[in-house]
Design a protein around this motif. Structure first.
Motif, PDB file in Angstrom:
ATOM      1  N   PRO A   1       0.739  -1.285  -0.043  1.00  0.00           N
ATOM      2  CA  PRO A   1       0.025  -0.162   0.026  1.00  0.00           C
ATOM      3  C   PRO A   1       0.850   1.304   0.103  1.00  0.00           C
ATOM      4  CG  PRO A   1      -0.807  -1.422   1.615  1.00  0.00           C
ATOM      5  CD  PRO A   1       0.439  -1.839   1.267  1.00  0.00           C
ATOM      6  N   ARG A   2       1.777   1.564  -0.931  1.00  0.00           N
ATOM      7  CA  ARG A   2       2.451   2.668  -1.214  1.00  0.00           C
ATOM      8  C   ARG A   2       2.470   3.023  -2.826  1.00  0.00           C
ATOM      9  NH1 ARG A   2       6.296   0.656   3.094  1.00  0.00           N
ATOM     10  NH2 ARG A   2       6.474   2.074   4.725  1.00  0.00           N
ATOM     11  N   VAL A   3       3.049   4.109  -3.295  1.00  0.00           N
ATOM     12  CA  VAL A   3       2.941   4.292  -4.744  1.00  0.00           C
ATOM     13  C   VAL A   3       4.538   4.468  -4.841  1.00  0.00           C
ATOM     14  CG1 VAL A   3       0.882   5.495  -4.918  1.00  0.00           C
ATOM     15  CG2 VAL A   3       2.717   6.910  -4.048  1.00  0.00           C
ATOM     16  N   ARG A   4       4.797   4.479  -6.032  1.00  0.00           N
ATOM     17  CA  ARG A   4       6.220   4.443  -6.613  1.00  0.00           C
ATOM     18  C   ARG A   4       7.083   5.540  -5.704  1.00  0.00           C
ATOM     19  NH1 ARG A   4       9.798   7.155  -9.128  1.00  0.00           N
ATOM     20  NH2 ARG A   4       8.200   8.758  -9.829  1.00  0.00           N
ATOM     21  N   PRO A   5       6.787   6.952  -5.793  1.00  0.00           N
ATOM     22  CA  PRO A   5       7.965   7.809  -5.166  1.00  0.00           C
ATOM     23  C   PRO A   5       8.195   7.587  -3.823  1.00  0.00           C
ATOM     24  CG  PRO A   5       6.142   8.976  -6.516  1.00  0.00           C
ATOM     25  CD  PRO A   5       5.577   7.697  -6.150  1.00  0.00           C
ATOM     26  N   GLU A   6       7.219   6.769  -3.099  1.00  0.00           N
ATOM     27  CA  GLU A   6       7.439   6.444  -1.632  1.00  0.00           C
ATOM     28  C   GLU A   6       8.233   5.315  -1.433  1.00  0.00           C
ATOM     29  OE1 GLU A   6       3.142   7.823   0.208  1.00  0.00           O
ATOM     30  OE2 GLU A   6       3.038   5.983  -1.132  1.00  0.00           O
ATOM     31  N   LYS A   7       8.390   4.656  -2.301  1.00  0.00           N
ATOM     32  CA  LYS A   7       9.252   3.405  -2.242  1.00  0.00           C
ATOM     33  C   LYS A   7       8.991   2.683  -1.135  1.00  0.00           C
ATOM     34  CE  LYS A   7      13.208   5.450  -4.959  1.00  0.00           C
ATOM     35  NZ  LYS A   7      14.438   5.717  -5.397  1.00  0.00           N
ATOM     36  N   TYR A   8      10.108   2.476   0.013  1.00  0.00           N
ATOM     37  CA  TYR A   8       9.575   1.716   1.188  1.00  0.00           C
ATOM     38  C   TYR A   8       9.590   2.560   2.467  1.00  0.00           C
ATOM     39  CZ  TYR A   8      10.798  -1.796  -2.217  1.00  0.00           C
ATOM     40  OH  TYR A   8      10.902  -2.629  -3.326  1.00  0.00           O
TER      41      TYR A   8
ATOM     42  N   ASN B   1       1.046  -6.740   1.799  1.00  0.00           N
ATOM     43  CA  ASN B   1       2.818  -6.677   2.220  1.00  0.00           C
ATOM     44  C   ASN B   1       3.160  -5.210   2.283  1.00  0.00           C
ATOM     45  OD1 ASN B   1       5.245  -5.952  -0.409  1.00  0.00           O
ATOM     46  ND2 ASN B   1       5.543  -7.327   1.220  1.00  0.00           N
ATOM     47  N   GLY B   2       4.001  -5.273   3.278  1.00  0.00           N
ATOM     48  CA  GLY B   2       4.608  -3.709   3.476  1.00  0.00           C
ATOM     49  C   GLY B   2       4.639  -3.483   4.877  1.00  0.00           C
ATOM     50  N   ASP B   3       5.762  -3.406   5.462  1.00  0.00           N
ATOM     51  CA  ASP B   3       6.020  -3.169   6.856  1.00  0.00           C
ATOM     52  C   ASP B   3       5.524  -4.132   7.800  1.00  0.00           C
ATOM     53  OD1 ASP B   3       7.264  -0.859   5.641  1.00  0.00           O
ATOM     54  OD2 ASP B   3       6.244   0.795   6.731  1.00  0.00           O
ATOM     55  N   VAL B   4       5.882  -5.155   7.646  1.00  0.00           N
ATOM     56  CA  VAL B   4       5.421  -6.524   8.533  1.00  0.00           C
ATOM     57  C   VAL B   4       6.442  -6.673   9.252  1.00  0.00           C
ATOM     58  CG1 VAL B   4       4.553  -8.686   8.905  1.00  0.00           C
ATOM     59  CG2 VAL B   4       3.645  -7.111   7.034  1.00  0.00           C
ATOM     60  N   ARG B   5       6.676  -6.304  10.311  1.00  0.00           N
ATOM     61  CA  ARG B   5       8.073  -6.353  11.140  1.00  0.00           C
ATOM     62  C   ARG B   5       7.930  -7.227  12.407  1.00  0.00           C
ATOM     63  NH1 ARG B   5       9.220   0.293  10.496  1.00  0.00           N
ATOM     64  NH2 ARG B   5       9.711   0.207   8.488  1.00  0.00           N
ATOM     65  N   SER B   6       6.848  -7.458  12.796  1.00  0.00           N
ATOM     66  CA  SER B   6       6.699  -8.042  14.206  1.00  0.00           C
ATOM     67  C   SER B   6       5.230  -8.933  14.364  1.00  0.00           C
ATOM     68  CB  SER B   6       6.657  -7.123  15.362  1.00  0.00           C
ATOM     69  OG  SER B   6       5.362  -6.218  15.212  1.00  0.00           O
ATOM     70  N   VAL B   7       5.308  -9.652  15.488  1.00  0.00           N
ATOM     71  CA  VAL B   7       4.084 -10.411  15.626  1.00  0.00           C
ATOM     72  C   VAL B   7       3.024  -9.531  15.789  1.00  0.00           C
ATOM     73  CG1 VAL B   7       2.981 -12.042  17.264  1.00  0.00           C
ATOM     74  CG2 VAL B   7       5.297 -12.508  16.542  1.00  0.00           C
ATOM     75  N   GLY B   8       3.222  -8.369  16.608  1.00  0.00           N
ATOM     76  CA  GLY B   8       2.290  -7.179  16.759  1.00  0.00           C
ATOM     77  C   GLY B   8       1.638  -6.756  15.400  1.00  0.00           C
TER      78      GLY B   8
END
Length: 319
Positions: free
Chosen positions: A163-170, A193-200
């Motif tokens: 859920p981002r666009v191209r200029p936002e990259k990551y 997909n996107g910023d899945v960093r933890s169980v929380g």
């Protein structure tokens, strides 16, 4: 919930996938970083080496293809089908300038009419399932509703949405309100997909989207290799496990390249994320990034494992 391992070009290639799978678990499918077919329709030795089913060690794998030409995509998919693959993934997410300048990756999203024609041709001929990894649009999140209408016209095996666009990259906050639209309106299965960093993070996603069928984890599973396992109720990675994993990975890279220099460079790319699993890791992480040569790399890795403590409950922003 299904867990997919994202394709990160330059990191999650064959050597990394095979070594990671020897030590950690919890992933249902591994996505092979993209290859870009040309109009010559010949697999390069490098591409063949990466996607050859015989070297996947039995890992459930989905090759990813990046192109904006239907003819080239169809050739690639038919080649993959002949190899025995049951699914191919189209990359509509890569934000790299060198990629998008050619109208590929997320650059293809800027031409929705061409994308529609591409799908019309592809889905009339493909011999196996085709999934799609996409961003919300090329420039603005508001592009997504129109793109979703296009996606809904075709039998996409799974629509993975970053859920981002191209200029936002990551970088920056993901636009989960647009992902909510995908959950509500998509006629095809949806993966987050996107910023899945933890169980929380996963718990929050499941609370907001209880019908979510799948998630794709990339950087989060490099920063915390045990994260997919922990999502299944498993244990965090121990210091001994991480040290054994990194030692095995270094040896595997050296065997692959037949040289120590490129192997150490690959290891530094992994440490860019993994260092955040250690308390006060940035102190040595900065030195790791600036180091030159295998000897300096090896000395810094020893120092990390000897001096730094692991985070007891790795949660929150690890990178």
């Amino acid at each position: 919930m299904r867990v997919d391992f994202a394709p990160l070009d330059g990191i999650t290639k064959l050597v990394f996938r095979r070594t990671w799978a020897q030590f950690f678990g919890g992933v249902d499918r591994f996505f092979i970083p993209f290859f870009s077919p040309t109009d010559q329709h010949v697999l390069t030795p490098r591409d063949r080496r990466e996607i050859d089913p015989a070297v996947q060690n039995g890992l459930p794998s989905v090759p990813q293809v990046m192109t904006c030409q239907a003819e080239d995509f169809l050739w690639a998919v038919k080649t993959l089908a002949d190899m025995g693959y049951q699914e191919a993934n189209l990359n509509l997410g890569c934000p790299s300038g060198t990629v998008t300048a050619k109208g590929k990756g997320s650059g293809f999203l800027a031409r929705p009419d061409d994308l529609d024609r591409f799908f019309d041709r592809v889905f009339s001929e493909v011999p196996i399932a085709v999934s799609v990894k996409t961003r919300l649009g090329c420039q603005e999140p508001e592009e997504f509703p129109s793109l979703l209408e296009i996606f809904n016209r075709y039998p996409i095996a799974c629509l993975t949405v970053h859920p981002r666009v191209r200029p936002e990259k990551y970088r920056g906050t993901v636009h989960r309100e647009q992902f909510a639209l995908a959950m509500q309106e998509s006629k095809n299965p949806v993966c987050y997909n996107g910023d899945v960093r933890s169980v929380g993070d996963v718990a929050a996603l499941r609370e907001r989207f209880p019908n979510l069928e799948a998630i794709m984890i990339g950087r989060g599973a490099i920063a915390d290799p045990a994260l997919p396992r922990r999502l299944r109720g498993g244990e965090p990675a121990s210091r001994e496990e991480l040290e054994a994993f990194m030692s095995a990975l270094y040896e595997a890279y050296q065997a692959f390249y037949s040289q120590v220099e490129p192997a150490s460079q690959r290891m530094k790319e992994v440490w860019f994320y993994l260092i955040h699993l250690f308390k006060d890791g940035e102190r040595l992480g900065g030195r790791m990034r600036r180091s030159r040569g295998p000897a300096a790399y090896e000395a810094l890795e020893r120092e990390i494992f000897q001096e730094l403590e692991l985070r007891e409950a790795p949660e929150g922003e690890l990178y």
